[in-house]
Design an enzyme around this catalytic site. Structure first.
Site, PDB file in Angstrom:
ATOM      1  N   VAL A 217       0.839  -1.196   0.000  1.00 35.46           N
ATOM      2  CA  VAL A 217       0.000   0.000   0.000  1.00 35.46           C
ATOM      3  C   VAL A 217       0.879   1.253   0.000  1.00 35.46           C
ATOM      4  CG1 VAL A 217      -1.743   1.272   1.318  1.00 35.46           C
ATOM      5  CG2 VAL A 217      -1.716  -1.227   1.394  1.00 35.46           C
ATOM      6  N   CYS A 218       0.471   2.245  -0.784  1.00 37.77           N
ATOM      7  CA  CYS A 218       1.068   3.582  -0.705  1.00 37.77           C
ATOM      8  C   CYS A 218      -0.059   4.590  -0.885  1.00 37.77           C
ATOM      9  CB  CYS A 218       2.179   3.773  -1.752  1.00 37.77           C
ATOM     10  SG  CYS A 218       1.602   3.845  -3.448  1.00 37.77           S
ATOM     11  N   ARG A 219       0.241   5.799  -1.292  1.00 40.50           N
ATOM     12  CA  ARG A 219      -0.798   6.820  -1.441  1.00 40.50           C
ATOM     13  C   ARG A 219      -1.699   6.536  -2.639  1.00 40.50           C
ATOM     14  NH1 ARG A 219      -0.978  11.118  -4.604  1.00 40.50           N
ATOM     15  NH2 ARG A 219      -2.480  12.748  -4.109  1.00 40.50           N
TER      16      ARG A 219
END
Length: 104
Positions: free
Chosen positions: A65-67
């Site tokens: 997960v990231c932005r």
């Protein structure tokens, strides 16, 4: 083109609710994580991943997960290249997440 599968936020939220055994790895920077992260996620900044990936069990299912999903795709590809067979990218990243949040 990447061979990494993607999962949408709704599916991930359902899998978490169903108690599926998933390791969520949040690769965002500290200031981004301060805005909230998926409960139970492990925070390993993308830049730290080459030095910390041995903390992860290669047999587990990892959701990165990231932005927005770009950095986590890079992280997913890195893990796959280093022997992790069950790696999934969160499509749309935290921008698509509407589930619960936890705070550091």
């Amino acid at each position: 083109m990447s061979t990494i599968p993607e999962m949408n936020a709704e599916t991930l939220n359902r899998k978490i609710s169903d108690g599926e055994d998933i390791t969520i790895v949040d690769v965002r920077e500290d200031e981004e994580v301060e805005e909230g992260m998926i409960p139970g996620a492990l925070h390993v900044r993308l830049g730290e991943l080459p030095h910390r990936y041995d903390e992860l069990n290669k047999e587990d299912h990892h959701v990165l997960v990231c932005r927005s999903g770009r950095r986590s795709m890079k992280a997913s590809e890195f893990l796959k290249d280093n022997g992790f067979s069950n790696v999934t990218n969160l499509e749309g990243g935290m921008l698509s997440w509407s589930g619960d949040l936890s705070y550091k």
